[in-house]
Design a protein around this motif. Structure first.
Motif, PDB file in Angstrom:
ATOM      1  N   LYS A 190     -11.822   0.708   1.543  1.00  0.00           N
ATOM      2  CA  LYS A 190     -13.012   0.162   2.202  1.00  0.00           C
ATOM      3  C   LYS A 190     -12.668  -0.408   3.577  1.00  0.00           C
ATOM      4  O   LYS A 190     -13.499  -0.434   4.463  1.00  0.00           O
ATOM      5  CB  LYS A 190     -13.668  -0.896   1.325  1.00  0.00           C
ATOM      6  N   LYS A 242      -7.248   0.111  -8.401  1.00  0.00           N
ATOM      7  CA  LYS A 242      -8.334  -0.756  -7.914  1.00  0.00           C
ATOM      8  C   LYS A 242      -8.002  -1.339  -6.545  1.00  0.00           C
ATOM      9  O   LYS A 242      -8.852  -1.410  -5.663  1.00  0.00           O
ATOM     10  CB  LYS A 242      -8.610  -1.895  -8.909  1.00  0.00           C
ATOM     11  N   LEU A 243      -6.759  -1.767  -6.365  1.00  0.00           N
ATOM     12  CA  LEU A 243      -6.340  -2.319  -5.082  1.00  0.00           C
ATOM     13  C   LEU A 243      -6.424  -1.260  -3.990  1.00  0.00           C
ATOM     14  O   LEU A 243      -6.891  -1.522  -2.884  1.00  0.00           O
ATOM     15  CB  LEU A 243      -4.922  -2.892  -5.166  1.00  0.00           C
ATOM     16  N   CYS A 302      -8.437   1.309  -3.970  1.00  0.00           N
ATOM     17  CA  CYS A 302      -9.874   1.522  -3.702  1.00  0.00           C
ATOM     18  C   CYS A 302     -10.417   0.438  -2.781  1.00  0.00           C
ATOM     19  O   CYS A 302     -11.212   0.721  -1.891  1.00  0.00           O
ATOM     20  CB  CYS A 302     -10.667   1.551  -5.001  1.00  0.00           C
ATOM     21  N   PHE A 303      -9.974  -0.801  -2.991  1.00  0.00           N
ATOM     22  CA  PHE A 303     -10.398  -1.890  -2.104  1.00  0.00           C
ATOM     23  C   PHE A 303      -9.898  -1.643  -0.684  1.00  0.00           C
ATOM     24  O   PHE A 303     -10.638  -1.811   0.287  1.00  0.00           O
ATOM     25  CB  PHE A 303      -9.875  -3.231  -2.628  1.00  0.00           C
ATOM     26  N   SER A 308       0.819  -1.215   0.000  1.00  0.00           N
ATOM     27  CA  SER A 308       0.000   0.000   0.000  1.00  0.00           C
ATOM     28  C   SER A 308       0.851   1.264   0.000  1.00  0.00           C
ATOM     29  O   SER A 308       0.497   2.260  -0.629  1.00  0.00           O
ATOM     30  CB  SER A 308      -0.981  -0.003   1.170  1.00  0.00           C
TER      31      SER A 308
END
Length: 81
Positions: A69, A62-63, A65-66, A44
């Motif tokens: 969450k 995309k990772l 954005c996941f 990250s």
């Protein structure tokens, strides 16, 4: 960092138990394996730097954005880890 300082740092790490340190090591391993990143940096953190530079791939975004969450602004917060 001297060897004794290094050992003391990890022996006195009360906020990270063995399981958390194992997850961190796996995270750093994946950063090296899939992103060709530094062995001292998490996925990250690596992606966060790539996003700031404007060189992130669609998968990186995309990772991230996941991960948002799971924790708000995770990639930004992890810079330097």
């Amino acid at each position: 960092m001297e060897k004794q300082e290094f050992i003391t740092k990890f022996e006195n790490d009360k906020k990270r138990n063995r399981f958390i340190r194992l997850l961190l090591a796996m995270d750093q391993f994946l950063n090296v394996l899939f992103w060709n990143g530094s062995h001292d940096e998490t996925v990250s953190s690596h992606i966060g730097r790539k996003i700031e530079k404007g060189t992130a791939t669609w998968f990186d975004k995309k990772l991230c954005c996941f991960l948002k969450k799971l924790e708000s602004e995770h990639c930004k917060k992890s810079l330097g880890e």
